[in-house]
Design an enzyme around this catalytic site. Structure first.
Site, mmCIF file in Angstrom:
data_model
loop_
_atom_site.group_PDB
_atom_site.id
_atom_site.type_symbol
_atom_site.label_atom_id
_atom_site.label_comp_id
_atom_site.label_asym_id
_atom_site.label_seq_id
_atom_site.Cartn_x
_atom_site.Cartn_y
_atom_site.Cartn_z
ATOM 1 N N CYS A 1 0.823 -1.225 0.000
ATOM 2 C CA CYS A 1 0.000 0.000 0.000
ATOM 3 C C CYS A 1 0.852 1.268 0.000
ATOM 4 C CB CYS A 1 -0.890 -0.007 1.240
ATOM 5 S SG CYS A 1 -1.938 1.453 1.400
ATOM 6 N N ASP B 1 6.237 3.211 -5.673
ATOM 7 C CA ASP B 1 6.773 4.360 -4.935
ATOM 8 C C ASP B 1 7.635 3.892 -3.765
ATOM 9 O OD1 ASP B 1 5.327 6.252 -6.497
ATOM 10 O OD2 ASP B 1 3.524 5.848 -5.309
ATOM 11 N N ASP C 1 5.964 8.557 -10.153
ATOM 12 C CA ASP C 1 5.443 9.703 -9.407
ATOM 13 C C ASP C 1 6.626 10.393 -8.731
ATOM 14 O OD1 ASP C 1 3.468 11.420 -8.502
ATOM 15 O OD2 ASP C 1 2.119 9.791 -7.944
ATOM 16 N N LYS D 1 2.995 12.975 -11.492
ATOM 17 C CA LYS D 1 3.287 11.780 -12.274
ATOM 18 C C LYS D 1 3.902 12.128 -13.622
ATOM 19 C CE LYS D 1 -0.642 9.398 -10.220
ATOM 20 N NZ LYS D 1 -1.322 10.561 -9.600
#
Ligand SMILES: *Cc1c(COP(=O)(O)O)cnc(C)c1O
Length: 342
Positions: free
Chosen positions: A106, A268, A305, A312
């Site tokens: 997540c 990320d 990103d 982005k």
């Protein structure tokens, strides 16, 4: 049915000794949650298992060394407590930190540590006032947590509020519910609301072809029937989907159920998630291979990103360059050809 504790998990899926140890250790820091449905999917798929079951790497300081809690600075660009405004024409509303299924990779893992929150009605009204006062905002992203698990009345307040703002043309709901608990999508009141709210696009979140089950397909079909276009955002995850073969199957499978691949996100650098990271170079190589095999209609943008909130950047494998007054291109077969720039 939501399952959070180890004993219940073990009734559905057989865990190795290591997995059981990791479960106990890691959930002291990062909790576990799954629907019964998705746990069953995990019991049949190693890739899904990796996305769902805790692993010791999540809490290994060496592995997580370069991870940050909020690498994209979503908190810094907040204009109301629930609304981030970064791009001129679109805003992001994070409506809750609650999800029926907690994905180990997540990007908002920082929010797992907060006490449970769901946007209050007055904060919905505040976000709506902000958007009314900023008529350049034409596109509103509703994210979370899982926005489709909000009470329908709350979602209605938000969606109907946005419907009434003329300058808002698109409302995108980012949801993983069709993948992780598809039955919950099939609620008349929810589907009716999506239709009534008119501007809604669904951005769903499949990462692996094993997630495209008959149940998930039915959920997507119901959303399409409620007049929402359905697009998909995938995260590139090491050991889960970081190969051209897997992504080819995923994207073709999605196209087959009329779900358009929109983004393939580079993972990320989030604390607790670093063990899922691949290199950008690898992502681009996979993408190049996909362009050799399938139509761009089934290929998402690969997006990075920017750290700190640059936003982005969609990437394509580099298949052309300018040489003097000509361009040279690379064909889908890998041949080189040129065209004059006139
Ligand atoms: C991703 C994102 C958006 C939407 O970006 P698109 O490239 O249009 O999908 C909007 N706001 C924020 C803060 C985002 O992170």
């Amino acid at each position: 049915m939501i399952i959070k504790d180890l004993d219940r998990v073990k009734e559905v899926i057989r865990l190795s000794k290591e997995e059981e140890e990791a479960f106990k250790e890691v959930t002291k820091v990062y909790p576990f949650s799954s629907s019964l449905y998705y746990l069953k999917v995990a019991s049949r798929s190693d890739a899904v298992r990796k996305m769902l079951l805790p692993s010791l790497e999540e809490v290994d300081p060496e592995v997580q060394k370069f991870g940050q809690d909020d690498p994209l600075n979503e908190e810094g660009d907040k204009k109301t407590p629930f609304l981030t405004h970064r791009y001129p024409d679109r805003v992001l509303i994070v409506t809750t930190n609650q999800c029926p299924v907690l994905c180990r990779y997540c990007m908002r893992k920082r929010n797992w540590k907060l006490k449970p929150f769901v946007i209050e009605d007055r904060e919905i009204d505040r976000a709506i006032e902000y958007i009314k006062g900023n008529p350049k905002v034409r596109d509103v992203l509703i994210s979370g947590g899982e926005p489709l698990s909000l009470p329908v009345e709350k979602l209605e307040r938000l969606l109907i509020g946005l419907k009434r703002i003329e300058t808002v043309e698109v409302v995108r709901i980012g949801t993983r519910l069709p993948v992780v608990d598809p039955e919950k999508v099939l609620r008349e009141e929810l589907l009716g609301l999506i239709e009534k709210a008119e501007k809604v696009w669904i951005n769903t979140h499949f990462n692996h072809p094993d997630e495209i089950t008959p149940e998930a397909k039915e959920a997507c079909r119901a959303l399409l029937k409620s007049s929402a276009p359905v697009n998909n955002q995938t995260v590139l995850l090491k050991g889960v989907n970081d190969s051209a073969d897997t992504l080819e199957r995923l994207f073709r499978g999605l196209q087959k159920i009329k779900v358009r691949p929109y983004y393939l996100f580079h993972c990320d650098p989030v604390k607790g998630v670093m063990h899922f990271s691949t290199t950008i170079t690898k992502g681009l190589e996979i993408l190049r291979e996909l362009f050799r095999r399938i139509s761009p209609l089934a290929i998402p943008y690969y997006a990075v990103d920017g750290l700190g909130g640059y936003g982005k950047v969609p990437l394509l494998p580099k298949r052309f360059k300018k040489v003097g007054d000509h361009y040279t291109f690379e064909s889908f077969k890998g041949e080189i050809f040129t065209m004059a720039d006139r």
